[in-house]
Design an enzyme around this catalytic site. Structure first.
Site, PDB file in Angstrom:
ATOM      1  N   ASP A  44       2.120 -22.663  79.270  1.00  0.00           N
ATOM      2  CA  ASP A  44       2.717 -22.698  77.938  1.00  0.00           C
ATOM      3  C   ASP A  44       2.632 -24.072  77.293  1.00  0.00           C
ATOM      4  OD1 ASP A  44       3.389 -20.032  77.993  1.00  0.00           O
ATOM      5  OD2 ASP A  44       5.449 -20.353  78.672  1.00  0.00           O
ATOM      6  N   LYS A  66       2.685 -21.127  72.427  1.00  0.00           N
ATOM      7  CA  LYS A  66       3.133 -20.525  71.180  1.00  0.00           C
ATOM      8  C   LYS A  66       3.866 -21.568  70.350  1.00  0.00           C
ATOM      9  CE  LYS A  66       3.811 -16.107  73.539  1.00  0.00           C
ATOM     10  NZ  LYS A  66       4.797 -15.117  74.025  1.00  0.00           N
ATOM     11  N   MET A 179      16.217 -22.822  70.919  1.00  0.00           N
ATOM     12  CA  MET A 179      15.249 -22.408  69.896  1.00  0.00           C
ATOM     13  C   MET A 179      15.928 -22.170  68.550  1.00  0.00           C
ATOM     14  SD  MET A 179      12.965 -19.781  72.212  1.00  0.00           S
ATOM     15  CE  MET A 179      14.404 -18.823  72.703  1.00  0.00           C
TER      16      MET A 179
END
Length: 271
Positions: A44, A66, A179
């Site tokens: 990631d 991402k 997040m």
């Protein structure tokens, strides 16, 4: 000396490994053992480059990071990739930031592997929900101050799908939001609308556990403005324990550029 003689590394198996919150030294012994024997590593965006340096030079490295609104590979394609490489009888490490099962979509990948009949192992990682506050001098629990804590996603899709009970969450002693930096104004308004006092202390920690760590303190009333200059990844901590940050600050990073940058977008290759 630590031994793992009873836990061999197997071909045709996928290892869902937590890389930890940023500091490469926070990976587990088992995670590092697997990285050093991997034949395929699917990693990631927030994986520290120092961990990739532990991977054998002959291993296939596949970046599937991402960013908001932009994915190198859709989640379903990542899962198919893991299944494909395991069926080729490879030692496959799926290296994920933090812990695979804490908002890391590790559960989705494990389900896909189970449904495909692929053996897998989950190697927990140090989650940023606890480690990042700790590096900012903030314990998520504290005798006489906080006897409960909750970890909540700030990702829009997850919030809309889950329909969280914000009235209950607003009463939790310590609330950790992951997040949620881009939606911080909305999140703090939501907490206040459900009973959390505007003067509740808040901390926002950006790039936690790394040399680029920054911590901004404030209250629900003003933290969105105070933290507007911070960059992702960021962890938001709401609660009285954030008052301890000044007294318990132990990690003093040197001001350097963030180590988190997009890795080269490596597409799956045919070996």
């Amino acid at each position: 000396m630590l031994h793992s003689h009873n836990r061999p590394v197997e071909r045709g198996k996928v290892y869902l490994v937590g890389a930890g919150p940023g500091d490469p030294e926070l990976i587990t012994v088992r995670g590092l053992t697997l990285l050093r024997q991997a034949e395929v590593v699917v990693y990631d965006r927030l994986v520290h480059p120092a961990l990739l340096a532990e991977v054998p030079a002959t291993a296939e490295r596949i970046y599937v990071g991402k960013t908001p609104g932009r994915h190198v590979l859709p989640q379903e394609a990542i899962q198919e990739l893991l299944i494909d490489r395991a069926r080729r009888n490879r030692i496959v490490v799926r290296l994920k930031g933090g812990d695979p099962f804490v908002f890391g979509r590790g559960g989705e990948e494990a389900r896909a592997l189970a449904q495909a009949g692929i053996p897998f192992e989950v190697v927990p990682g140090v989650t940023s929900a606890i480690a990042v506050p700790a590096y900012a001098g903030i314990p998520v629990t504290q005798r006489g101050m906080a006897g409960s804590f909750a970890v909540v996603t700030g990702h829009r899709c997850d919030l809309e799908a889950l329909a969280l009970d914000w009235s209950a969450l607003a009463r939790i002693d310590t609330l950790v939001l992951l997040m949620g930096l881009r939606r911080l104004p909305e999140l703090v308004r939501t907490l206040q609308a459900h009973g959390r006092a505007p003067d509740t202390p808040v901390a926002v920690i950006s790039n936690g556990t790394t040399a680029a760590q920054q911590c901004v303190l404030g209250t629900l009333a003003d933290i969105a403005e105070r933290a507007a200059h911070l960059s992702t990844p960021a962890t938001v901590v709401v609660g009285e324990v954030t008052r301890l940050a000044d007294d318990l600050a132990w990690f003093h990073p040197e001001p350097t550029p963030s180590p988190f940058s997009l890795h080269p977008e490596t597409q799956p290759s045919e070996p």
